[in-house]
Design a protein around this motif. Structure first.
Motif, short mmCIF file in Angstrom:
data_model
loop_
_atom_site.label_atom_id
_atom_site.label_comp_id
_atom_site.label_asym_id
_atom_site.label_seq_id
_atom_site.Cartn_x
_atom_site.Cartn_y
_atom_site.Cartn_z
N ASP A 206 0.87 -1.18 -0.18
CA ASP A 206 -0.16 -0.02 -0.23
C ASP A 206 0.81 1.06 -0.20
N TYR A 207 2.28 1.09 -0.29
CA TYR A 207 3.06 2.29 -0.11
C TYR A 207 2.73 3.31 -1.12
N LEU A 208 2.25 2.96 -2.43
CA LEU A 208 1.98 3.99 -3.48
C LEU A 208 0.76 4.69 -3.00
N ILE A 266 6.47 12.48 -5.77
CA ILE A 266 6.17 11.29 -6.04
C ILE A 266 6.85 10.56 -6.99
N THR A 267 7.33 11.11 -7.99
CA THR A 267 8.22 10.42 -8.96
C THR A 267 9.67 10.15 -8.25
N GLN A 271 9.70 4.63 -5.42
CA GLN A 271 10.53 3.42 -5.25
C GLN A 271 11.10 3.22 -3.91
N HIS A 272 10.83 4.13 -3.03
CA HIS A 272 11.23 3.99 -1.48
C HIS A 272 10.25 3.29 -0.63
N ALA A 277 4.45 8.81 8.15
CA ALA A 277 4.96 10.07 8.91
C ALA A 277 5.96 10.72 8.20
N ARG A 278 6.90 9.80 7.84
CA ARG A 278 8.24 10.16 6.99
C ARG A 278 7.98 10.73 5.83
N ILE A 279 6.84 10.22 4.78
CA ILE A 279 6.39 10.89 3.72
C ILE A 279 5.91 12.55 3.93
#
Length: 293
Positions: A206-208, A266-267, A271-272, A277-279
């Motif tokens: 679910d990262y994206l 986002i681009t 891939q991270h 919270a870090r985002i």
């Protein structure tokens, strides 16, 4: 190894100062017993050796293409075994910020050398060069470049460390530049890339979704603040859960501008593997950097 940016008015003597600096650097490299230093190569990049005529500054499109050419050449040469000296206009702070990010991404030091020649002296030197056919800028181009020049500010990250060379200085501060960029033992300050530039394989399914939703929430916080403060320029936007607020510029960014910055972020980060919270914190930091450039 380091990226050294020259910056100054047109016809301010940037290439002359660069030649003095290169002479010093070559001597240090040639006489160093340290193999790491002795194998360093210096790349002197100028409009001339990149095939860019002074007339490129006459139109916005040609100038943009010229900056892209310089940027590509810099990125091509940046490596642990090279010193890159960008002896060009570098008069736009946004472009200097871009090159600062390129250097940081490859973990190499960077500095700006400001050639502080007064405008009247530059104007006289430019006219003399035009009369003798040895260079110079057409008067309209010269005056336009002077008008648009954005002087480096050592208080900002992308213009620091900043070394200023006055017109009556016999030499640039070559020793101080060497110490800051290479160091007497070849161990200059370690540069660590931003977390947003370090690629790691994505692991959470679910990262994206979180990346898209979290950045959308931050943009929504900015637009909500704008709705409640329609006549205000600047201001701090509190983002729930973020470590710091967003410092808006005096010219408040439009929604399309915010969405463009969101897509860029986002681009960079798709891939991270970052926590929600870090985002949020990285995107807030990314916006603050963009608004200061």
């Amino acid at each position: 190894m380091p990226l050294i940016l020259l910056s100054g008015y047109p016809s301010s003597g940037k290439t002359q100062r660069t030649t003095q600096l290169i002479t010093y650097l070559e001597s240090k490299i040639a006489h160093s017993p340290d193999p790491k230093i002795s194998r360093l190569k210096i790349h002197h990049l100028t409009d001339q050796n990149l095939g860019l005529a002074r007339t490129v500054y006459a139109t916005a499109r040609a100038e943009k293409d010229a900056r892209a050419t310089l940027s590509s050449a810099i990125k091509r040469h940046l490596s642990p075994h090279d010193i890159v000296i960008a002896d060009a206009m570098n008069y736009i702070k946004g472009f200097r910020y871009q090159l600062y990010c390129e250097a940081k991404a490859v973990q190499t030091p960077h500095c700006v050398v400001h050639i502080g020649t007064p405008i009247e002296t530059c104007r006289a030197w430019n006219a003399h060069a035009l009369e003798n056919g040895t260079g110079g800028y057409e008067e309209e181009i010269f005056e336009n470049l002077v008008f648009r020049y954005e002087e480096p500010n050592g208080m900002t990250r992308w213009d620091s460390p900043l070394f200023t060379v006055a017109a009556d200085d016999a030499q640039p501060p070559s020793e101080a530049i060497w110490e800051a960029m290479v160091g007497s033992d070849g161990k200059a300050k370690v540069v660590r890339p931003n977390a947003a530039t370090v690629l790691k394989p994505a692991s959470a399914q679910d990262y994206l979704y979180e990346l898209d939703k979290t950045t959308s929430d931050v943009v929504a916080a900015v637009t909500t603040w704008q709705q409640h403060h329609p006549s205000e320029g600047g201001g701090d936007v509190i983002v729930p859960g973020a470590e710091q607020s967003i410092a808006l510029p005096m010219v408040v960014p439009s929604l399309p501008q915010l969405q463009r910055l969101r897509r860029q972020f986002i681009t960079l980060n798709r891939q991270h593997t970052l926590s929600k919270a870090r985002i949020r914190d990285l995107f807030v930091d990314y916006l603050n950097d963009a608004f200061q450039s």
